[in-house]
Design a protein around this motif. Structure first.
Motif, PDB file in Angstrom:
ATOM      1  N   TRP A  47      33.040  47.931  22.691  1.00  0.00           N
ATOM      2  CA  TRP A  47      34.254  48.307  21.914  1.00  0.00           C
ATOM      3  C   TRP A  47      34.459  47.100  20.755  1.00  0.00           C
ATOM      4  O   TRP A  47      34.724  47.492  19.624  1.00  0.00           O
ATOM      5  CB  TRP A  47      35.367  48.485  22.887  1.00  0.00           C
ATOM      6  CG  TRP A  47      36.976  48.468  22.512  1.00  0.00           C
ATOM      7  CD1 TRP A  47      37.751  47.573  22.217  1.00  0.00           C
ATOM      8  CD2 TRP A  47      37.422  49.716  22.147  1.00  0.00           C
ATOM      9  NE1 TRP A  47      38.803  47.938  21.514  1.00  0.00           N
ATOM     10  CE2 TRP A  47      38.772  49.367  21.904  1.00  0.00           C
ATOM     11  CE3 TRP A  47      37.063  50.834  22.681  1.00  0.00           C
ATOM     12  CZ2 TRP A  47      39.810  50.272  21.644  1.00  0.00           C
ATOM     13  CZ3 TRP A  47      38.237  51.926  22.463  1.00  0.00           C
ATOM     14  CH2 TRP A  47      39.457  51.523  21.998  1.00  0.00           C
ATOM     15  N   ALA A  57      32.045  53.131  18.666  1.00  0.00           N
ATOM     16  CA  ALA A  57      32.930  54.327  19.113  1.00  0.00           C
ATOM     17  C   ALA A  57      32.029  55.426  20.037  1.00  0.00           C
ATOM     18  O   ALA A  57      32.616  55.892  21.139  1.00  0.00           O
ATOM     19  CB  ALA A  57      33.832  55.125  18.300  1.00  0.00           C
ATOM     20  N   PRO A  84      30.058  63.294  20.035  1.00  0.00           N
ATOM     21  CA  PRO A  84      30.288  62.141  20.181  1.00  0.00           C
ATOM     22  C   PRO A  84      31.204  61.686  21.501  1.00  0.00           C
ATOM     23  O   PRO A  84      32.174  62.065  21.801  1.00  0.00           O
ATOM     24  CB  PRO A  84      30.569  61.214  19.023  1.00  0.00           C
ATOM     25  CG  PRO A  84      31.663  62.289  18.563  1.00  0.00           C
ATOM     26  CD  PRO A  84      30.766  63.581  18.758  1.00  0.00           C
ATOM     27  N   ARG A  85      30.947  60.773  22.405  1.00  0.00           N
ATOM     28  CA  ARG A  85      31.852  60.133  23.487  1.00  0.00           C
ATOM     29  C   ARG A  85      31.783  58.913  23.807  1.00  0.00           C
ATOM     30  O   ARG A  85      30.776  58.053  23.382  1.00  0.00           O
ATOM     31  CB  ARG A  85      31.384  60.979  24.898  1.00  0.00           C
ATOM     32  CG  ARG A  85      31.334  62.311  24.882  1.00  0.00           C
ATOM     33  CD  ARG A  85      32.628  63.092  25.026  1.00  0.00           C
ATOM     34  NE  ARG A  85      32.580  64.411  24.828  1.00  0.00           N
ATOM     35  CZ  ARG A  85      32.326  65.371  25.936  1.00  0.00           C
ATOM     36  NH1 ARG A  85      32.091  65.031  26.875  1.00  0.00           N
ATOM     37  NH2 ARG A  85      32.217  66.623  25.324  1.00  0.00           N
ATOM     38  N   GLY A  86      32.971  58.340  24.250  1.00  0.00           N
ATOM     39  CA  GLY A  86      33.200  56.925  24.271  1.00  0.00           C
ATOM     40  C   GLY A  86      34.181  56.904  25.739  1.00  0.00           C
ATOM     41  O   GLY A  86      34.209  57.859  26.292  1.00  0.00           O
TER      42      GLY A  86
END
Lengths: 423, 79
Positions: free
Chosen positions: B24, B29, B39-41
């Motif tokens: 982070w 991200a 996209p995943r976070g």
């Protein structure tokens, strides 16, 4: 061959309830093993870095350390069998635990309700943002919108603002009237009101709105803006981070796996925290979300009960009942409004592990059916995120829990497949 | 401060932080790609949602929110 541990009492979860249960049982001479996924005791509410346990936690953590409780950190319990035999997954191998009594103090997790854009990076849980900040993430200079529900919004908004975040808006979905009624009922606990005022001061530059909620998050690589609504008016709020969450739900997987009776979403217990399975006790949030106070009381009761001190445990009955009542008040005041169940579109992902959309779920009639036809709930989180959402959206109860309750290595799977080798 | 490698780049991170926090702070991200490539976070940051999975020291699917950084650690995202 798994590493093997033996204890009188195995406590699963090292948050306040687990710490209290383990400490009290050990102080009465029992051999106690405290198992937790995290690197150090404290759970989510007392989450801290190695060097800085929070002030209120220090007394309990010091007492835990003096009590002689053995600890198994970084370990997730994935199976439980009568007797009791527990199997935990840990980096570097499986651990089998044998214990006469088990205390489940597995805590709670956030309730996430799906809306368009909720899977974008930088859309975090409310508790999630706090956990990330407490584990070293910097929010300094970031534009933050907090939109969700429950008593957690305030301390998180304050925490982020104090650490330099530009909190622009805190949106509580519950109507002002509900929140005021809840606050009025806090006259017995003036400290909570003082805390609330202090939190509000910390994020005083932000707008604080009731009866407002997020309907959509937009962005490319991450969230860039959110659309909110309140009293029929809709507006767009630019941001770098959106924190969203609709309160907490009890974490009951292990209890359900052990066959404990569940009542209204929580593990059913008697006045001594005994579940419907003899020898398995449960304390704190899994029995119904009530926060720190009730967790410590119930953990203490469970520790005393495990040590055969029923009489002393019964003396805490009054505090226990008050805690339960407070939990019900929170649930009532911050219950998610009906509109939140209509935010997801047919194209909105509901099961984030398997990317199952709302449209794909429409033809199913139960969580089990959805699982079989769409894989919803079959990914790594095993329905921990989409399960409570499906319950809210469709009224589906979660499907049966199976071993292992979270993903494990092949070695651990081997230990589950041939349990006799562990003994 | 200690040094770790994130996607081939050496970065200095605070000791005691989790890998998720280190990523982070490094401005990452997208921690991983979903099964359909989105996209995943991190979401829960407490080990429940598995959205923050990355490869740590060659071991895939580690939940970065549960692992603390260590000197010389290698982290790869988008696994």
């Amino acid at each position: 061959m798994a590493d093997a541990r033996v204890a009188d009492v195995a406590v699963v979860g090292a948050g306040p309830a687990g710490i209290a249960a383990a400490t009290v049982a050990a102080e009465h001479g029992l051999r106690v093993l405290l198992i937790d996924e995290g690197p150090r005791p404290g759970g989510q509410i007392w989450r801290h870095r190695a060097d800085a346990p929070p002030e209120r936690a220090r007394r309990w953590i010091d007492r835990l350390q003096r009590s002689g409780v053995a600890r198994l950190s970084g370990a997730a319990v994935v199976a439980i069998e009568p007797g009791f035999q527990l199997l935990a997954e840990r980096e570097g191998g499986a651990v089998s635990i044998s214990a006469k009594t088990v205390v489940l103090a597995t805590g709670a997790r956030e309730l996430f309700l799906p809306f368009p854009g909720w899977t974008l990076p930088n859309v975090l849980g409310v508790g999630g943002a706090q956990a990330l900040a407490k584990s070293g993430a910097s929010f300094s200079g970031k534009r933050v919108v907090i939109a969700g529900s429950g008593p957690l919004l305030l301390p998180v908004a304050a925490h982020l603002a104090r650490s330099g975040a530009r909190v622009s808006l805190v949106a509580e979905q519950a109507p002002l009237g509900s929140v005021l009624r809840f606050a009025a009922g806090l006259w017995r606990a003036p400290a909570a009101l003082v805390d609330a005022a202090r939190y509000r001061r910390a994020f005083r530059r932000a707008r604080y709105r009731f009866g407002a909620w997020v309907v959509e998050a937009r962005g490319e690589a991450r969230v860039e803006e959110v659309i909110l609504t309140r009293a029929g008016r809709t507006w767009t709020e630019p941001c770098d981070v959106l924190c969203t969450g609709y309160g907490l739900v009890p974490a009951t997987e292990l209890a359900r796996l052990a066959g404990c009776r569940i009542d209204a979403g929580g593990v059913a217990v008697d006045a001594l925290q005994q579940t419907s399975v003899e020898g398995i006790l449960c304390a704190g949030e899994p029995t119904g979300v009530g926060g720190l106070g009730p967790a410590l009381v119930e953990g203490t009761i469970a520790g005393l009960a495990a040590a055969g001190r029923a009489q002393e445990a019964h003396r805490l009955g009054g505090a226990r009942r008050r805690g339960r009542k407070e939990a019900l008040r929170i649930e009532r005041a911050f219950r998610p409004r009906e509109e939140l169940s209509r935010l997801a579109r047919r194209s909105t992902v509901v099961c984030r592990c398997e990317d199952v959309t709302l449209g794909q779920l429409e033809s199913s009639r139960s969580a089990r059916e959805a699982k079989l036809s769409t894989r919803a709930g079959m990914g790594p989180c095993q329905g921990r995120v989409c399960g409570p959402a499906l319950r809210y959206l469709f009224g589906w109860e979660s499907d049966t829990v199976r071993v292992p309750i979270s993903p494990v290595s092949l070695e651990t799977l081997g230990a589950i497949a041939s349990p006799e080798e562990n003994r | 401060m200690i040094a770790i490698t994130i996607d081939g780049e050496r970065v200095s991170v605070e000791e005691g932080a989790t890998v998720a926090a280190a990523l982070w702070n490094a401005g990452v991200a997208r921690f991983r790609s979903s099964v359909s490539g989105a996209p995943r976070g991190p979401l829960c940051a407490m080990g429940i949602c598995h959205e923050c999975r990355v490869t740590i020291d060659g071991v895939p699917h580690r939940r970065s929110c549960l692992v603390e950084v260590a000197a010389g650690m290698t982290v790869e995202t988008r696994g």
